[in-house]
Design an enzyme around this catalytic site. Structure first.
Site, PDB file in Angstrom:
ATOM      1  N   MET A 124     -14.138  -4.188 -34.588  1.00 27.04           N
ATOM      2  CA  MET A 124     -14.592  -4.228 -35.973  1.00 27.04           C
ATOM      3  C   MET A 124     -15.526  -3.051 -36.254  1.00 27.04           C
ATOM      4  SD  MET A 124     -14.531  -5.682 -38.876  1.00 27.04           S
ATOM      5  CE  MET A 124     -15.446  -4.993 -40.256  1.00 27.04           C
ATOM      6  N   GLU A 125     -15.248  -2.389 -37.382  1.00 24.81           N
ATOM      7  CA  GLU A 125     -15.884  -1.117 -37.698  1.00 24.81           C
ATOM      8  C   GLU A 125     -17.220  -1.228 -38.420  1.00 24.81           C
ATOM      9  OE1 GLU A 125     -12.995  -2.273 -39.194  1.00 24.81           O
ATOM     10  OE2 GLU A 125     -12.979  -1.786 -41.316  1.00 24.81           O
ATOM     11  N   ASN A 126     -17.994  -2.305 -38.226  1.00 21.95           N
ATOM     12  CA  ASN A 126     -19.295  -2.449 -38.894  1.00 21.95           C
ATOM     13  C   ASN A 126     -20.056  -1.129 -38.869  1.00 21.95           C
ATOM     14  OD1 ASN A 126     -18.804  -5.387 -38.666  1.00 21.95           O
ATOM     15  ND2 ASN A 126     -19.189  -4.955 -36.503  1.00 21.95           N
ATOM     16  N   GLU A 132     -11.685   2.592 -34.914  1.00 20.14           N
ATOM     17  CA  GLU A 132     -12.906   2.022 -35.520  1.00 20.14           C
ATOM     18  C   GLU A 132     -13.859   3.134 -35.946  1.00 20.14           C
ATOM     19  OE1 GLU A 132     -12.500  -0.995 -36.206  1.00 20.14           O
ATOM     20  OE2 GLU A 132     -10.835  -1.344 -34.817  1.00 20.14           O
ATOM     21  N   HIS A 156     -12.816   4.668 -39.219  1.00 21.39           N
ATOM     22  CA  HIS A 156     -13.125   3.829 -40.381  1.00 21.39           C
ATOM     23  C   HIS A 156     -14.429   4.247 -41.055  1.00 21.39           C
ATOM     24  CE1 HIS A 156     -10.136   0.800 -41.004  1.00 21.39           C
ATOM     25  NE2 HIS A 156     -10.241   0.230 -39.823  1.00 21.39           N
ATOM     26  N   GLU A 206      -6.670   0.277 -43.744  1.00 27.61           N
ATOM     27  CA  GLU A 206      -6.026   0.050 -42.448  1.00 27.61           C
ATOM     28  C   GLU A 206      -4.825   0.979 -42.205  1.00 27.61           C
ATOM     29  OE1 GLU A 206      -7.464  -1.235 -40.203  1.00 27.61           O
ATOM     30  OE2 GLU A 206      -8.961  -2.503 -41.210  1.00 27.61           O
TER      31      GLU A 206
HETATM   32 ZN   LIG Z   1      -8.949  -1.088 -38.840  1.00 28.43          ZN
END
Ligand SMILES: [Zn+2]
Length: 887
Positions: free
Chosen positions: A270-272, A305, A308, A327
């Site tokens: 997850m790219e937080n 990630e 992103h 995405e």
């Molecule tokens: Zn992604």
């Protein structure tokens, strides 16, 4: 948990939010079962919203202990608070501050959405709608806020406290055993990018200097004792940061970039913002525990990630219908990165295999949906191969249509124009229309029309006129809710292969019969924008073999009338390696389809000498590119064949046909395969680079084919390799070969492998996965026994996917004729649903091809799906998938 009463959300009903939240001040006091969250939200009416509208904040299973408006308590009657929303009927018509206290229980969170525990750490997952499980909020991607997060925890329990952005302050709390850290993220972001981590973690550190001279501190946090396994991920991170500067002109924008690896995670990573949280299988690698494929995945996911940060975070999505905007584009970017780091054609071939294995069946079944859906019941179910992989193919086609130079200018314009925005697909495409001067209205159909188009190519050579005529025709079968399809813009890259190589492409002028533009002839990319198009090529001295859809220039099914000789010509000589590989695949598919038909008639298929000869020459030339050779001699999988056959599928006939072809090839090609196997043996220390990995891939593929032809010889070599291997790729490659050969040797090798690696959960996942894939009737009992194994658990998504997910991908056993495979998966879905609906729904997706099976299996699959559909209290996630599957 949201249950099955969810209402559909429609793109056509999008409305700007009535309120905006400019600042979010969080004070989070971590506690195992009662974490206190105080959120102070700076809210103002949105000038684009409805004046005086009620303020409704989203929640999921929440209750508020305190709600203050500008510091004062609110009257009951003015405010309504429930688990799923907090509503203030008449909020102030000017800016105000709302303070909300909630208490959440991370230890009881088995959905792994919101704040939860993984191992000994606290972590969060908020995409898509997890933030509302932490506090009440406008949980939608078009509400962008600047976050300041204070995290407090027991120092012994969580010495490491990480948040988004930059660390501004940290320290001990006097007179207590607790400490705190304050993180500030200056970049406004939607709440799905919020993250925090608290735990007792080991770490490695490095630094990266951006091209404008910003020094970025890099950290990767892992379980204690696993620090050395993060080194490759760190190396990949630095390489992708540099690459994004060079290939897309994108620099990193904070002082720190942290990655945390956790073992309990629903997705890949997850790219937080500034704090990526990863499924640890995409971080941890040592030669003795990870295969070459694992290394390649780590490189790709770390890059994905990281990329992103610009495509997703700096420019986010206006709403979840635009998910492909971040995405599809980011998958395209990570594919390009891996292509530049490795072999471009080999990377392309593996992406094509993955697209066909996962996206084509989705696009051809009851779960088909647009790259940009029009409606959804549960957004978690739209993290699909269509959004990701087909979304990336759409970007690739856009680049092919307007050219690399215009594509780069379009990306630059997008980054400049939409930075800081929550954007739409229209905003994105408009940038490319502007820089290229092209009308891309028809191209937009790729986003709004589901289904895999069929591209039919027919050709004729006129000896006396020396012309070659190619007729291209497109059609797309109906998909749920879309009975009628319109023509798409399909870039068709092609070449005409003659005896001396590619022939020049000369056609009449564009407006004449069979004509094309000079640009098309020069680039070799011809556009099919109507239902059919005829191309006439002049001055063709000999009948060429047409090489159509080079590089797989569009995500379509190619229906080719080429004779077998043409395919063999392409297999030997095409300058496009992807189509050289494809020619072999197409030849194999034709042979296998004929064999399946023969077997179902009760006859025995005959071997084909020419195909074996073609493969022999490919193997003889292995030294030039072992990785390509490995791909070239890997036959279509059983699932590939099931998809090619399409209707009335009989998995047992497919298995038999493929086994027979592999047996005959393995026997005939044994000398060549042994020669390549021996030539590529090496005592050199392990290196994960593409060349070394390619050599290992070919060795293991050769071994696999040798064993298919002659189980004894194969088992002997595999056992030797298994026992002497000094890296996981070779050890696991040997075990995979042994796992397909029934007998004591297999069981001994599996036991030995488990005993050696029992302490390493990622390797144990491999051990489970391999056993779920064995194409034998006894696999059903094996899987049931393994479900009782002390190392099996429903709580860890990787573990569930390893055993149950692999069984669901086992064509002959999941689709067993008596329906027991379907029943097993249905039971596991129901068992999982109350615990983790997202993972349960994903597993149920295994049924997506049930309608293509033969009649007996269809009845069993339908019954199993109906059993799920009739269960009480289904989650919205599973309800959505089961209803669409049965519709
Ligand atoms: Zn992604």
């Amino acid at each position: 948990m949201r249950t099955d009463t969810a209402q559909p959300v429609r793109l056509s009903e999008y409305r700007a939010p009535d309120y905006l939240i400019d600042h979010v001040d969080l004070d989070i006091r971590l506690h195992l079962s009662a974490t206190h969250v105080r959120a102070r939200l700076s809210i103002r009416p949105n000038p684009l919203g409805r004046p005086g509208a009620p303020l409704t904040l989203d929640g999921d299973g929440l209750s508020a202990t305190t709600v203050l408006l500008d510091g004062g308590a609110l009257d009951l009657g003015v405010i309504a608070i429930g688990p799923e929303r907090l509503t203030i009927a008449e909020p102030p018509r000017k800016a105000f501050e709302l303070t909300i206290d909630t208490i959440v229980d991370p230890s009881a969170n088995t959905q792994l959405m919101g704040l939860y525990r993984s191992g000994s750490a606290y972590c969060t997952q908020c995409e898509a709608e997890g933030f509302r499980r932490i506090t009440y909020f406008l949980d939608r991607p078009d509400v962008l806020s600047v976050y300041t997060t204070r995290i407090e925890a027991e120092k012994a329990q969580a010495p490491v406290l990480l948040g988004n952005g930059n660390l501004v302050e940290s320290g001990d709390i006097p007179g207590s055993s607790r400490h705190y850290a304050i993180w500030h993220d200056p970049h406004p972001k939607p709440c799905y990018l919020f993250a925090l981590v608290g735990g007792d973690l080991g770490s490695i550190h490095d630094a990266f200097t951006t091209r404008s001279g910003r020094e970025v501190k890099l950290g990767i946090y892992v379980e204690h004792g696993k620090e050395s396994r993060a080194a490759y991920a760190m190396d990949a991170l630095k390489r992708c940061m540099r690459w994004d500067e060079e290939a897309f002109g994108r620099e990193y924008d904070l002082d720190v970039f942290n990655i945390v690896a956790v073992s309990d995670f629903n997705m890949g990573a997850m790219e937080n913002k500034g704090l990526n949280v990863f499924n640890d299988k995409y971080v941890l690698a040592l030669p003795g525990t990870a295969t070459d494929l694992d290394y390649a995945h780590i490189e790709a996911v770390i890059a994905h990630e990281y990329f992103h940060n610009w495509t997703g975070n700096r420019i986010t999505c206006r709403d979840w219908f635009q998910l492909c905007l971040k995405e599809g584009l980011t998958v395209f970017r990570d594919q390009e990165f891996s292509s530049d780091q490795r072999s471009r054609p080999v990377k392309r071939i593996s992406d094509i295999r993955a697209l066909r294995a996962a996206q084509f069946p989705e696009d051809g079944g009851p779960l088909a949906h647009n790259v940009r859906p029009d409606t959804y019941l549960e957004i978690n179910n739209f993290y699909t191969p269509t959004i990701y992989e087909k979304g990336a193919e759409v970007i690739r086609m856009l680049k092919a249509l307007i050219g690399a130079e215009a594509f780069r200018r379009g990306m630059d314009l997008y980054f400049e124009r939409c930075d800081g925005m929550a954007a739409t697909v229209e905003d994105f495409i408009a940038c490319f229309a502007e820089v290229s001067g092209r009308d891309l209205a028809q191209f937009m159909r790729w986003y709004s029309q589901a289904g895999t188009p069929t591209l039919k190519a027919t050709s004729a050579y006129d000896t006396s006129a020396r012309t070659f005529t190619l007729t291209l025709a497109q059609s797309t079968a109906p998909t749920p809710g879309q009975p009628d399809k319109q023509p798409l813009v399909i870039p068709v890259a092609l070449g005409l292969v003659g005896s001396g190589g590619d022939l020049p492409l000369t056609t009449p002028a564009p407006h004449e019969d069979g004509g094309a533009s000079a640009r098309e002839c020069a680039s070799g990319v011809f556009e099919l924008a109507t239902e059919t198009r005829k191309l006439v090529f002049h001055d063709i001295a000999e009948r060429p073999a047409p090489s159509i859809l080079r590089g797989f220039s569009a995500p379509v099914k190619l229906d080719l009338d080429s004779p077998a000789e043409d395919l063999l010509t392409l297999a030997a000589r095409d300058t496009d390696l992807v189509n050289r590989w494809q020619a072999i695949q197409t030849s194999a598919n034709r042979l296998l389809a004929a064999s399946v038909a023969t077997i179902r008639m009760g006859d025995v298929p005959a071997p084909d000498a020419r195909f074996a000869e073609a493969l022999a020459s490919v193997i003889d030339a292995f030294a030039a590119d072992p990785a390509f050779t490995a791909q070239a001699i890997s036959l279509p999988t059983e699932a590939d064949m099931a998809r090619e056959i399409g209707v009335d599928v009989d998995p047992d006939a497919i298995h038999m046909a493929r086994r027979e072809l592999r047996r005959s090839l393995g026997l005939q090609l044994q000398p060549q395969l042994l020669k390549a196997y021996e030539a590529l043996s090496t005592d050199a220390p392990y290196s994960p680079d593409a060349r070394s990995a390619g050599a290992r891939a070919l060795r293991n593929t050769a071994l696999d084919l040798i064993a298919a032809g002659d189980a004894r010889t194969g088992a002997d070599i595999a056992m030797r390799q298994f026992q002497s291997a000094h890296n996981m790729t070779d050890q696991f490659g040997a075990l995979a070969v042994l796992s397909m050969i029934p007998g004591d040797q297999r069981e001994q090798a599996l036991d030995a492998f488990y005993r050696t690696h029992a302490a390493d959960h990622l390797v144990v996942d491999k051990w489970f996965a391999l056993q779920g894939l064995i194409p034998e009737a006894s696999t059903f009992e094996r899987v049931q026994t393994l479900m009782q194994h002390h190392a099996f658990t429903y709580a860890n998504p990787n573990r569930l996917r390893s055993l149950i997910g692999s069984f669901a991908a086992n064509l002959t056993q999941f689709h067993a004729a008596d329906g027991r495979g379907y029943d097993l998966i249905a039971s596991v879905v129901l068992e999982m649903d109350s615990r983790n609906p997202q993972v349960a729904a994903r597993l149920l997706g295994a049924f997506r091809t049930w309608r293509s099976m033969e009649a007996g299996r269809r009845l069993h699959a339908q019954a199993a799906l109906q059993r799920v559909a009739e269960a009480q209290g289904l989650s919205a996630d599973v309800r959505d998938i089961v209803d669409r599957s049965l519709a």
